[in-house]
Structures are given as structure tokens and as C-alpha cells.
Design an enzyme around this catalytic site. Structure first.
Site, mmCIF file in Angstrom:
data_model
loop_
_atom_site.group_PDB
_atom_site.id
_atom_site.type_symbol
_atom_site.label_atom_id
_atom_site.label_comp_id
_atom_site.label_asym_id
_atom_site.label_seq_id
_atom_site.Cartn_x
_atom_site.Cartn_y
_atom_site.Cartn_z
ATOM 1 C CE LYS A 285 -3.815 1.854 2.793
ATOM 2 N NZ LYS A 285 -4.721 1.574 3.910
ATOM 3 C CB SER B 208 -8.004 3.370 2.850
ATOM 4 O OG SER B 208 -7.124 2.875 3.842
ATOM 5 C CB SER C 164 -7.856 0.322 5.648
ATOM 6 O OG SER C 164 -8.574 1.505 5.539
HETATM 7 N N1 GLN Z 1 -12.718 3.627 6.784
HETATM 8 C C1 GLN Z 1 -12.029 3.931 7.989
HETATM 9 C C2 GLN Z 1 -11.677 5.388 8.055
HETATM 10 O O1 GLN Z 1 -11.805 6.064 7.097
HETATM 11 C C3 GLN Z 1 -10.820 3.068 8.169
HETATM 12 C C4 GLN Z 1 -9.676 3.456 7.336
HETATM 13 C C5 GLN Z 1 -8.428 2.685 7.624
HETATM 14 O O2 GLN Z 1 -8.480 1.610 8.245
HETATM 15 N N2 GLN Z 1 -7.319 3.227 7.214
HETATM 16 O O3 GLN Z 1 -11.268 5.862 9.068
#
Ligand code: GLN
Length: 470
Positions: free
Chosen positions: A76, A151, A175
Site C-alpha cells: 500500500k 482504504s 482498511s
Molecule cells: N474507513 C475507515 C476510516 O476512514 C478506516 C480506514 C483505515 O483503516 N485506514 O477511518
């Protein structure tokens, strides 16, 4: 070849039936075939460079080389890498080159992995659909009109379409798990502190975790053996010894007690996802486990607590990209990120901190206690991953609240610090993947692998390939 397990690839390489050069060539041919449509990568390393690395690996291979020796992999774009720029999905870091590798990247490279590229993601990890990227929005290989989840959406797509045998994701509130579920791969959110965060672009430091994404639980167990461990550069990384996780594979799950929190199946859950979770309980029962009902009464506050804490922390972490210290121009923060910085700053400001931030911290402690209590009655918890199926691209971005709700079942696990495994468990009527989440006790990753592996011996959801590959 890239459809084979890590163990199989490593054994074929040892027997010289295939070479790392073959694997790297296959990686690039998959990327060339699909990535102009799917956009799973933000940056891909020059093929001539990685082919050279592969030749070296083929030459230097030893019988006791690590299982990832000579295997291509992706990370990532939230992890800094020496040879490739790191953007965190944001234009603000479009030209940022790190002088060092994140610990997790360094560990995999030291074990012999060949870094191919940096995966697409929501800016700074802010999102659950990967639409909040400043690069092209990635598409779900199961239905090109739909989101990949986020994400770590790019990482999920690159594994799901067999561009790479595995990828490294990041999970602050879901994510790794959410896109794993939406793209039909296996993913692990580790116990907080199990894998070093050094070199991870911080979103919310008390919640961020680094974990593997792969085709099966078996692969995940080998990867965690390489990725986990204490790191002098990360004071929150645990000194507990790293277990031989692959030894848990194949252990019977007879007598395991699986708790199903009753609050998880109540309002807000898509009926097809609910059905999938209930069907999975039958598989576990058949394998000898016992399902019991448990309760997490404060679970309904989970999302509010998660976002108060995550956004407070992100408002502080993102302060460094003020364009005096790092970053090109702060005007390049996306609307979603600006919204998050504002909310976080508000929650921390004097006069509101007691009412919002501190209260959220107190409730976080209550949640930790409730999970501990529930996990005294059972060995693991079974849960949906997301409340809804992958939506059409564009739908969520116009409905930010829906995006936040996607973390309903995952965000609380980060608040608690527990590990959680996601495995493919079925499909909706319109052929969209549905995953299952198993939440364990802190540092209980081995038990999660044991359960997940048994499930994958009994089912073949994880072997199903996206239409685009057929
Ligand atoms: N969707 C969650 C957020 O926006 C988790 C994102 C993540 O785990 N980086 O905070």
C-alpha cells in the site's frame, strides 16, 4: 503461476521448475493486461530493475531461503520505500521520496521479496471505498462499476487479480478487512503492536496496524512470521516472541467456542451478508466448534468513538504536512481530509475536549472491557465485515455518512487492539463477494489462522476468481 500458494511457489522455485524471472514477467503481464482498467497501482517499479533483482534471486537461492525469496509483492502506498515515491494516495506527496524503507518493507525485502509497486489507497487512509484517492479510482474486478472497498483497495485488487502473490495493507478501522471482503481475498488485521509501524504514514497512531493481504489463510500465516516482531524504531511494537504461525494450520477446531455478538446481526446489516454469516456458523459447527450468543452492549457507540479518536489523532498527525515541513501545498488536502482535520481539531479544542475526546477515550475503555468479557466466554467472535455490499462508484462519495458506517464491525476492533481475520465466505445474488470476520484475543493470531484454515479446507470461496480473469 501466480494463482498458486506461497508455499507451492517457493517449492517450485526450489526445484527449479520455475524461476523468479518467470514470476516477475507474469506479474508485469497481469499488470499490463488489467491495470489500465483497474488502477490498483499508483506507482510501478521499472521492469528492467525488478527483472535484474529476480535474476539475482535465481542465482542466490538456497535450500533454506525464506518462503518469499524471489516472490514479487506490492505494498500500500502508505509505507515509505527508498526506491519508489510514496504518496499516501494524496497529490500533496506526489513527489515525495523517502530516504529509507518502512520496517515491514525492509523485512520482506531482506527475506528475498521483490517489491513491484505501490498500491492505490484513499488519501492518508481516509475512507472505506478508495474513491478518496487523488489518483484514478480503482475498480472492483468482480464488477467494474463498483468500489473495491478501502482504504487498501489497490492492494486487494492486485492480489485478487493475481498480479502479485501477496501485498501489505494498513488497517486503522477496517482498511485491510473491508477491501479483502469486497474483492474476495484473505486479510489480517494484527494485534496492535504485533508488526512495527515504523515507516507507515500515520493516520491515527493508536489504531494503525500493518498486515498481510493474500489469497489464503495459509499464505497469511507464513507472511506474518516474516512481518511480525519488535522494532527499536517503534516503541509500541511488542517484545512478545513471534510464533511459528504456520504450525497452527491443520490443528482441529473441535471444542472451539465461537461467540456471535447479538448486536452484530441487528439493524443496518444487509440481509445477504447476514445470511452468509449464519451459513458460516454451520460450517464451523460441522468442524466441531460450538456457537454461543454473546453481547457487547456499547457496540452501538463504536462508530462515534472510533471517529472521534481517529479524527483527533489524524488532525494532529497531518499537521506536519503544512508545506513548511513536508508536503507540496496544503491546499491539496482533499475535501474529505479537510473535513476530518476540522472535526478532529474541534474535538480536541479547549471547551470541547472533555465533552468529546475524553468521553470517547472513556468509552473506548468500556468497549475494551466488554470485548474482554465476551472473550472470556468464548475463544473468538464471529462477525460480518461490512454492513453493505460493494456500492456503485460515485454513490458513497456523495454520501459521506454511509462511508463512515462501513466501519461498523471493524472500527471497534481497532479501538480494542485485538486481531481480526477476514476470509471469503460467499457471494450475493448478483455475484459480489462477501467476507467473514473472526476476531481473536490479543496476540491470538495463531488461533485465528487455525480457524480460518479449517474453514478454507472445508469451503472453496477463497479459490473463486473474478470474472475479469476468466
Ligand atoms: N474507513 C475507515 C476510516 O476512514 C478506516 C480506514 C483505515 O483503516 N485506514 O477511518
Amino acid at each position: 503461476m501466480l494463482n498458486k500458494s506461497i508455499k507451492e511457489l517457493s517449492s517450485l522455485l526450489n526445484k527449479k521448475q520455475i524461476s523468479s524471472v518467470d514470476l516477475v514477467n507474469e506479474t508485469y503481464s497481469q499488470i499490463e493486461k488489467f491495470d489500465s482498467k483497474l488502477h490498483s497501482f499508483i506507482t510501478v517499479k521499472d521492469k528492467s530493475v525488478t527483472l535484474k533483482e529476480a535474476e539475482e534471486k535465481d542465482k542466490n537461492r538456497k535450500s533454506d531461503s525464506s518462503v518469499v525469496f524471489g516472490l514479487p509483492f506490492a505494498v500500500k502506498d502508505a509505507y515509505v520505500t527508498k526506491d519508489l515515491r510514496t504518496t499516501a494516495g494524496s497529490k500533496l506527496l506526489e513527489n515525495f521520496n523517502s530516504p529509507y524503507n518502512a520496517t515491514v518493507v525492509e523485512k520482506i525485502i531482506k527475506a528475498g521479496g521483490i517489491l513491484i509497486g505501490k498500491n492505490n489507497m484513499d488519501n492518508w487512509g481516509h475512507g472505506a471505498s478508495n474513491e478518496n484517492t487523488n489518483y484514478e479510482i480503482p475498480h472492483n474486478p468482480w464488477d467494474m462499476e463498483r468500489i473495491t472497498g478501502g482504504s487498501s483497495g489497490g492492494s486487494a485488487v492486485s492480489v485478487s487479480t493475481r498480479m502479485v502473490p501477496f501485498a501489505v495493507g494498513e488497517d486503522t478501522g477496517g482498511s485491510i478487512r473491508n477491501p479483502s471482503s469486497m474483492c474476495n481475498i484473505s486479510g489480517l488485521k494484527v494485534t496492535y503492536g504485533r508488526v512495527s509501524r515504523y515507516g507507515a504514514i500515520a493516520y491515527a497512531s493508536s489504531l494503525d496496524t500493518v498486515g498481510p493481504m493474500a489469497k489464503s489463510v495459509e499464505d497469511l500465516s507464513y507472511l506474518l512470521e516474516i512481518m511480525a516482531g519488535h522494532d527499536d524504531h517503534d516503541a509500541t511494537s511488542s517484545r512478545l516472541p513471534v510464533e511459528k504461525y504456520s504450525q497452527y494450520l491443520g490443528d482441529s477446531i473441535k471444542g472451539e467456542i465461537i461467540g456471535l455478538p447479538k448486536e452484530f446481526l441487528e439493524k443496518g446489516l444487509d440481509p445477504e451478508i447476514k445470511k452468509t454469516v449464519l451459513t458460516a456458523t454451520k460450517v464451523f459447527e460441522k468442524l466441531g466448534a460450538k456457537i454461543i450468543e454473546v453481547s457487547l452492549p456499547h457496540f452501538i457507540y463504536g462508530i462515534s468513538i472510533y471517529y472521534l479518536i481517529a479524527l483527533s489523532e489524524t488532525s494532529s498527525n497531518l499537521g506536519r504536512y503544512d508545506s513548511f515541513r513536508y508536503g507540496d501545498k496544503r491546499e491539496l488536502f482533499s475535501n474529505e481530509t479537510v473535513r476530518r482535520i476540522l472535526l478532529g481539531t474541534y474535538a480536541l479544542s479547549s471547551g470541547y475536549a472533555d465533552k468529546l475526546y475524553k468521553k470517547a477515550q472513556k468509552l473506548r475503555t468500556i468497549l475494551i472491557q466488554e470485548y474482554d468479557q465476551a472473550l472470556k466466554k468464548c475463544d473468538v467472535l464471529l462477525s460480518p465485515v461490512t454492513p453493505s455490499l460493494p456500492s456503485k462508484i460515485g454513490e458513497m462519495i456523495s454520501d459521506p455518512l454511509k462511508n463512515l458506517l462501513e466501519d461498523l464491525y471493524t472500527g471497534t476492533v481497532n479501538l480494542v487492539g485485538a486481531p481480526a481475520l477476514v476470509i471469503p465466505a460467499g457471494f450475493s445474488e448478483n455475484n459480489l463477494p462477501i467476507g467473514l470476520q473472526i476476531v481473536g484475543k490479543k496476540f491470538g493470531e495463531g488461533e485465528l489462522f487455525q480457524l480460518g484454515y479449517s474453514y478454507q479446507q472445508e469451503t472453496d470461496w477463497h479459490k473463486k476468481l473474478p470474472i475479469i480473469l476468466k
